[in-house]
Every structure is written in C-alpha cells, then in structure tokens.
Scaffold this motif. Structure first.
Motif, mmCIF file in Angstrom:
data_model
loop_
_atom_site.group_PDB
_atom_site.id
_atom_site.type_symbol
_atom_site.label_atom_id
_atom_site.label_comp_id
_atom_site.label_asym_id
_atom_site.label_seq_id
_atom_site.Cartn_x
_atom_site.Cartn_y
_atom_site.Cartn_z
ATOM 1 N N PHE A 1 42.025 49.689 45.788
ATOM 2 C CA PHE A 1 42.106 48.394 46.465
ATOM 3 C C PHE A 1 40.876 47.527 46.247
ATOM 4 O O PHE A 1 40.959 46.307 46.410
ATOM 5 N N CYS A 2 39.769 48.144 45.901
ATOM 6 C CA CYS A 2 38.520 47.402 45.764
ATOM 7 C C CYS A 2 37.909 47.662 44.395
ATOM 8 O O CYS A 2 37.894 48.795 43.904
ATOM 9 N N ALA A 3 37.400 46.602 43.792
ATOM 10 C CA ALA A 3 36.760 46.704 42.484
ATOM 11 C C ALA A 3 35.445 47.468 42.603
ATOM 12 O O ALA A 3 34.901 47.615 43.708
ATOM 13 N N PRO A 4 34.909 47.949 41.492
ATOM 14 C CA PRO A 4 33.628 48.674 41.556
ATOM 15 C C PRO A 4 32.504 47.875 42.197
ATOM 16 O O PRO A 4 31.573 48.461 42.760
ATOM 17 N N ASP A 5 32.567 46.539 42.129
ATOM 18 C CA ASP A 5 31.518 45.732 42.757
ATOM 19 C C ASP A 5 31.716 45.558 44.258
ATOM 20 O O ASP A 5 30.946 44.864 44.924
ATOM 21 N N GLY A 6 32.789 46.161 44.814
ATOM 22 C CA GLY A 6 33.022 46.116 46.251
ATOM 23 C C GLY A 6 33.951 45.024 46.708
ATOM 24 O O GLY A 6 34.264 44.937 47.902
ATOM 25 N N ASP A 7 34.421 44.182 45.804
ATOM 26 C CA ASP A 7 35.324 43.101 46.173
ATOM 27 C C ASP A 7 36.756 43.628 46.262
ATOM 28 O O ASP A 7 37.230 44.311 45.351
ATOM 29 N N CYS A 8 37.444 43.290 47.358
ATOM 30 C CA CYS A 8 38.806 43.781 47.589
ATOM 31 C C CYS A 8 39.766 42.588 47.592
ATOM 32 O O CYS A 8 39.896 41.893 48.616
ATOM 33 N N PRO A 9 40.449 42.298 46.479
ATOM 34 C CA PRO A 9 41.315 41.121 46.395
ATOM 35 C C PRO A 9 42.637 41.330 47.127
ATOM 36 O O PRO A 9 43.003 42.453 47.486
ATOM 37 N N VAL A 10 43.354 40.237 47.343
ATOM 38 C CA VAL A 10 44.660 40.314 47.994
ATOM 39 C C VAL A 10 45.800 40.225 46.989
ATOM 40 O O VAL A 10 46.952 40.493 47.339
ATOM 41 N N VAL A 11 45.501 39.854 45.743
ATOM 42 C CA VAL A 11 46.510 39.803 44.683
ATOM 43 C C VAL A 11 45.934 40.460 43.444
ATOM 44 O O VAL A 11 44.790 40.195 43.062
ATOM 45 N N VAL A 12 46.721 41.329 42.814
ATOM 46 C CA VAL A 12 46.344 41.960 41.557
ATOM 47 C C VAL A 12 47.467 41.700 40.560
ATOM 48 O O VAL A 12 48.616 42.072 40.813
ATOM 49 N N ASP A 13 47.143 41.045 39.473
ATOM 50 C CA ASP A 13 48.152 40.607 38.507
ATOM 51 C C ASP A 13 49.244 39.803 39.222
ATOM 52 O O ASP A 13 48.960 38.806 39.847
ATOM 53 N N ASP A 14 50.479 40.298 39.172
ATOM 54 C CA ASP A 14 51.584 39.544 39.782
ATOM 55 C C ASP A 14 51.968 40.074 41.152
ATOM 56 O O ASP A 14 53.021 39.726 41.686
ATOM 57 N N THR A 15 51.127 40.910 41.758
ATOM 58 C CA THR A 15 51.533 41.661 42.945
ATOM 59 C C THR A 15 50.577 41.429 44.113
ATOM 60 O O THR A 15 49.360 41.539 43.965
ATOM 61 N N LEU A 16 51.156 41.133 45.268
ATOM 62 C CA LEU A 16 50.377 41.016 46.498
ATOM 63 C C LEU A 16 50.054 42.417 47.010
ATOM 64 O O LEU A 16 50.915 43.301 47.017
ATOM 65 N N VAL A 17 48.825 42.616 47.436
ATOM 66 C CA VAL A 17 48.375 43.953 47.819
ATOM 67 C C VAL A 17 48.902 44.350 49.198
ATOM 68 O O VAL A 17 49.312 45.492 49.403
ATOM 69 N N TYR A 18 48.916 43.423 50.131
ATOM 70 C CA TYR A 18 49.299 43.737 51.509
ATOM 71 C C TYR A 18 50.502 42.907 51.938
ATOM 72 O O TYR A 18 50.722 41.807 51.442
ATOM 73 N N ARG A 19 51.250 43.452 52.902
ATOM 74 C CA ARG A 19 52.364 42.696 53.481
ATOM 75 C C ARG A 19 52.017 42.108 54.836
ATOM 76 O O ARG A 19 52.728 41.245 55.347
#
Length: 738
Positions: free
Chosen positions: A653-671
């Motif tokens: 869920f979180c990139a190595p730099d600690g940032d946790c985005p809400v969209v990855v490519d074409d997909t929303l991470v959370y509902r």
C-alpha cells in the motif's frame, strides 16, 4: 445518534386562546429561546465537547413551533369562528420558501464546485427532497445503510427538520378545525384529540428508537408528539396565565435547566429521541408555560434581552446557512475543519442570515399584495418550489468532471505478468498517478457498492450473528482447506484469496464477522460488551478444529476497544491473540497473521472525487497510517510465542519512500475510510500468493522440510501447476511450492 439543525423559526407569537384575542401580547422570551436552541445546535455541530447534546435544540424548536402556530390558529378560530386553510398555507409558503429556495440553490452550487464529485448525483437527490420537504424520509430510508457509514454528511442534511414540521402542518390545521367544530357542538374537550395524537406519537418514538433509530430520529410519526406538546400548551394558555408568579418563575428556570442539562450530558451515543427527548421537550414546555405569566424573577427577562431577541429573529436564516457552510466551507478553503475555522464560518453564517432576511425573506413575506391575496401567495410558493426543482434537475444533467481524461495501465495485468509481482507493485506505488485516470475500474460512483461473494452470499456475519454460515468457495471438492478468519478487515482479502483458491484448487472457507476481533478478548459495541462476537468466535474456532485445514489466515482491524479500559492494552491484546493462535495451531494448520492495512487519512473515494487532478492531496504516509501500533506489536508478540507467521501488508500500500497513494494505475486502493477496495485486493492476488509461498517456505526451512520439495524459486505462471500426487514430505510445503 447523529444530530442535525433545528426546524425553522415561525411567526412572532402572540399568546392566545379561544377566549383571548385582544389581550394577546408579544412573547419576546420565545425569540430568546429560539436563539438558545439554534446556538446549542451550532455549538454541537462545530464539535464543542461541552455541548455534545446540543442537537436537542431541534426538540426545543418543535415545541416552540407547536405552541406558536396553534396559538395563531386558535386566535383565528376564536375571533372568526372559522379557519382559512388556504391562508394558513399561504403564510407558511411566504415564511419558509424564499429563504429556503436561495439556500438550496446556493448549496447545490457550492457542492458542484467544492464537494465530492462522485457524490454529486446524491446531492442532487438531496436537493430535490429538500425542495419538496421530504428530506427526512430520504434520510430515514438510508440512515441504517451499513455502506453509508463513515461517509461525509450531505450539505442538505439539515432540511430534515423543516420536512418534519411541514408534514405535521399538512394535516394539523384540518385536525384542529375538526376538533374545534366537534368541541363546540358536543361539549367535546378540544385538547383530547391532540392529547391522543401526542401520546400515540410518543409511544411510537419509544418503540422505534429501540428497533429503527433512523426512523425514530427522522420520522414525522415519532416527532409529532413534540409539536403536539406545544399545541397542548397553547390550548391551556388561559389557565397558565393564572399561575402564581412564584410557580411561573420557578417553572421557567427549571425548564431552562432541563434543556441545558440535556445539551451538556447527551452525546452521539444517547438513544434519541425515545424517552431521552422528554428532558428537553418538557423543559421547553415549562419555559413556555411559566412565560405566560410576566414575572420579575423568571427566566423570561433573561431570554427577552435584546441580543437574544435579535439572534432569535434570525434563527431560521442562521439555521439554514450554518450547515452548508460547515460542510462546504473547509473544502472550499482547503483547510482542515478545526474549531477556529468553524467558529469563523458560523460568524459568517449570521450576517448571511441577516442579508437573506432583509433582501429575500421579508420583501416577499410582507409584500402587501401577497398578504391580502392568499391565492397569489400560494402561486408564488408553488413557483419557488417548481423553480428550485427545475434548477436542481438542470444541474443534475451537468455533473462535474471527475477524471483527467487520460487512461492508465491496468494494474491487474501488470501484476499478473510480472516475474516479481511484489517488486513490480513497489515500482507502481512509487509512480502512482497524480490525476484520476479515465479508465478507473470500477468508477468512483460504483466502488462502494461493489462487494465480493463473501458479502453477496451472506457469509459475513452481522453484529448480532453468533454462528458462521456454511460458506465454501474455490474448489469445493478439494481436500486442501484454507480458512480466512477475522472481521471485515479479514473479509477485505477475500477477493485475492478466492482468486488464489480457484487457481490453485483450494477449498476456501470464509469465516468473518463485523467488528469481531480474532483475538480472544471482549470488546465494546455500542457501549455494551460485544458478547455475540465472543460466542461467534468460540463457535468458529471449534469449527476450524473440525475442518483440519492446512492453512488459516487471520486478520483483524486495529479499531476496537477493550471492555475494561483499566487493563493494560498491550498485555491484554497480546494474551488475547496468543489464546486464539494457540487454538488454531493446535489444529495442525499453518497459521498466518496478516497485520492490519494502512488507513487513509480521510475517505479516499470522496477525496479522489474532490481532487481528481491532485490525487497527492489524498495520499497519506506510513508515519500516520496505522490505527493502533500497540495492536500490531501485540500481534507480533503473540505470533512469535505461538509459532505463527506474520505478514505485514504495508509494502502493498505504501511506496518505499513512505507515501501511500489512493490510486495505483487504474485501480482505487480503498472503498471507504478503512477497507481495501475489492478490485485492488483482487489485483493483489499474485502478490499475496508469492508472499504466502515465501512465508511458508521460510517456516518449512525452519522446521527442517527439504527445500527441494518447496521449490520456492520455481513458481510457475500464476494460476498453474499442481502438487505431486504423493510424497513423504509436508503437504503444506508442496501446495505452497506453486
């Protein structure tokens, strides 16, 4: 129960009874009582802790309204012997509709510009129901929807109380006219029908509060008794004027104290209205009753002070404007809704109310032609309603754009094709899109309603369930049993495990329950011990023992409170998880504890819809994304002492730099504000499969299982491969060698 603003102020009342018209006098103290009521509601809404029960201002307004309107109707009946229903509705239209129409249109415009774009269709529906005085029915119908919990409030939510009042007055003049006619012809007690209505409505309030809180709060049938109480006071006004001055003064102070006690002691969890509403309702009745007698030492003198009267005169407009400003203001200013900002917004709402009164409400309300011609007044009211509905429908045909217009790669395909799915995911997390892609799948408007088979098939037990339904997925004929066990944060992994089960020929058994922790501890639900969870958990653990699975995956949300707050949380959660883990490992299964996922800082769906071209605004970071670090520490400690493997999903869920985005490519991470979206969980199936394989391979090495049997570095393409028919080595090791 969630609180909302009060119903509108009505005409300045003159105390009247059937035998009194010329002696009527202005009740300035009622204006002061209105000022108190609206102030309590506003203080409650902006989050002042000492006024957590300020929503009782709604009840104060209902009683005042019943008293004022019934006094006016009785005055007309006593002076003319008849009641003009048309004139009554004309006055109501001129009093309410001009200001309400302006606020509805302005609020919809603000919603279009600044609020969640994915919710704009809902806001259009809210605006329509508000314009037609049906907002309470809409809220009552959706208020118990589990999927809507945790969602931000609608800027039109406050119109529910106007709807309740107007639904009451749709029938009240007719009932009063019939009662008056019968009472005069047959010596019938005028107050009897009103008393019966009030008692029946109160009984319905008690019953419905326990069985359907949303309908109890928003329903006209459960609120009519509050308006009826005010009406009964109006019918008794002549007798109330004869009260001794000392008793009248004491009544006003006692009533004022009752209202304030309710505002200070009630909170969001108070079952309301029900019998709790008696305190503010009877308190308001005492203030109104005692105020029928002008006394030197009563609360009437305090409430009639000029500043209170001035605020009371603007209470309708202040009430109309304050809620949209609370909801839209912070979003428009791009600032956190902290108390100083909310206080400033409420200060802005007051002059907005004054301007609306001077420029819109009073010119229409006191127009000489409209006051003389009820038919024309009704026509203006109908025109305002029709105009508002037309503008709302027109706005609904031009919803704001909610994406960048540029498509993104398909996450599921990218992870499926990657030799190292987890490594590829880390790259994608680090390069997450800053703009909402046009091919978001599913779209923002559909993400909340999309549910896996675990929910659709009724396999996720509700709050009251005490036994697990027999839900089996994947290859139902397989003897390779995998169990998913925990609460909704375990159920959120079902899409990934279901896909793995079908590809790897497992028999997947889903055993999850709402808010029920896997740890053997007793938690709190709605201020009570969550006993149904304890019963359910014990039943499920016994069932897992009978299943004899080769793998159990355990996960729980880090939310939840121990029933005994005095206990050391780390010690209790560690002991609770240890008890559960020991029962699971005793079945002979490999047990994997999947730690809770990072939590977004706000509702990601609404945030993405509000900032589709600045998605970085919605991202969080690993330093603040975990709900309860103590719970994570407890899970690790219990697992280490119980021979249980632990998987931390943070890198998913979180990139190595600690940032946790809400969209990855074409997909929303959370509902929503804590649960993983089904499509994201499903896309993570190769990542979950690889990590489980490596985790159990490491466990097998530690236990001395030959590495040749595991072949961890020889994973075939996702979804292919079968274990050898028979070996002398660990079944689990071979099955995870895939």
């Amino acid at each position: 129960m969630t609180e909302f603003p009060p119903p509108p102020a009505t005409e300045l009342p003159r105390l009247a009874t059937p035998r009194q018209s010329t002696a009527a006098h202005l009740r300035l103290d009622i204006q002061g009582l209105r000022a108190l009521a609206v102030s309590l509601v506003i203080l409650s809404h902006i989050g002042v802790a000492r006024f957590s029960g300020g929503y009782v201002g709604v009840d104060v307004f209902f009683v005042i309204s019943g008293f004022v309107i019934t006094s006016m109707l009785l005055r007309e009946l006593s002076s003319t012997g008849r009641l003009s229903i048309r004139t009554f509705y004309a006055r109501r239209a001129l009093r309410l509709l001009p200001a309400a129409t302006v606020v509805v249109i302005a609020t919809l415009a603000g919603s279009w510009l600044y609020l969640s774009r994915v919710r704009f269709a809902d806001y259009v529906g809210d605006a329509l129901s508000s314009s037609l005085y049906a907002a309470n029915i809409r809220l009552a119908s959706t208020g118990t929807d589990y999927l809507s919990q945790g969602s931000p409030p609608s800027p039109f939510q406050h119109f529910w109380s106007l709807a309740v009042e107007e639904q009451f007055y749709l029938v009240w003049p007719l009932l009063l006219l019939v009662s008056w006619t019968v009472a005069r012809r047959h010596a019938f007690p005028l107050a009897l029908p009103t008393a019966v209505l009030t008692v029946v409505s109160f009984a319905l309030s008690l019953l419905t509060t326990a069985t359907s809180p949303s309908w109890a709060y928003f329903g006209p049938h459960t609120r009519a008794w509050e308006l009826g109480t005010g009406s009964l006071l109006a019918m008794a006004a002549t007798r109330l004027e004869k009260l001794p001055a000392r008793i009248a003064a004491a009544a006003t102070w006692t009533g004022l104290a009752c209202v304030l006690i309710a505002a200070f002691t009630f909170d969001q969890d108070t079952p309301f209205p029900g019998y709790h509403a008696l305190l503010p309702v009877l308190g308001t009745a005492l203030v109104l009753a005692g105020g029928c007698v002008p006394t030197r030492f009563g609360a009437r003198r305090l409430l009639a002070l000029r500043p209170a009267v001035w605020v009371g005169g603007l209470s309708y407009g202040w009430y109309l404007w304050h809620w949209p400003l609370l909801v839209i203001g912070p979003m428009a200013l791009r600032r956190s809704p902290e108390l100083p900002l909310l206080l400033a917004l409420m200060a802005v709402a007051l002059p907005a109310a004054w301007a609306t009164s001077r420029l819109v409400e009073n010119p229409v309300r006191f127009h000489p032609v409209l006051r003389r011609r009820p038919g024309s007044a009704l026509g203006v009211g109908a025109g305002l309603s029709a105009g508002a509905v037309s503008l709302v429908l027109l706005a609904g045909t031009f919803p704001p754009a909610i994406d960048s217009g540029v498509p993104a790669p398909v996450l599921q395909n990218a992870l499926r094709a990657a030799p190292d799915a987890e490594g590829r995911l880390a790259e994608l997390l680090g390069s997450a899109p800053a703009r909402l892609p046009s091919n978001l799948t599913p779209g923002l408007d559909a993400i909340r309603s999309k549910r896996s088979a675990a929910y659709r098939d009724g396999c996720h037990a509700n709050y009251t369930g005490t036994s697990a339904p027999p839900c089996v997925f994947g290859d139902r004929a397989s003897d390779k049993v995998v169990v998913l066990f925990g609460d909704s944060h375990a159920a959120q992994w079902f899409p990934a495990l279901d896909r793995l089960a079908r590809a790897r020929h497992w028999r997947l058994v889903s055993l999850t329950k709402a808010s029920c922790k896997a740890a053997t501890v007793t938690t709190v639900l709605q201020h009570k011990p969550y006993r149904s969870c304890d019963i359910w958990r014990n039943d499920v653990l016994a069932r897992i023992d009978r299943l004899r699975p080769f793998l159990v995956i355990v996960s729980s949300s880090d939310a939840g409170t121990l029933v005994d707050p005095e206990l050391d949380p780390l010690q209790e959660w560690t002991a609770g998880y240890r008890r559960t883990f020991q029962r699971l490992t005793a079945t002979g299964a490999q047990v994997v504890a999947l730690l809770d996922t990072p939590w977004p800082k706000s509702d990601p769906v609404d945030c993405a819809a509000s900032y589709p071209l600045r998605l970085t605004t919605c991202a969080t970071d690993t330093a603040t994304s975990f709900r309860d670090p103590i719970r994570r520490e407890a899970t690790r400690a219990a697992a280490a002492s119980s021979g249980v493997s632990v998987i931390d999903p943070e890198p998913w869920f979180c990139a190595p730099d600690g940032d946790c985005p809400v969209v990855v490519d074409d997909t929303l991470v959370y509902r929503d504000d804590s649960h993983v979206a089904e499509t994201y969980a499903q896309a993570l199936a190769p990542v979950v499969g690889d990590r489980l394989s490596r985790t159990l391979a490491g466990r097998a090495r530690a236990e001395g299982t030959p590495l040749v049997a595991l072949r961890p570095d020889a994973r075939p393409p996702f979804g292919t491969g079968r274990p050898p028919a028979s070996t002398g080595r660990s079944q689990a090791a071979y099955w995870w060698a895939e």
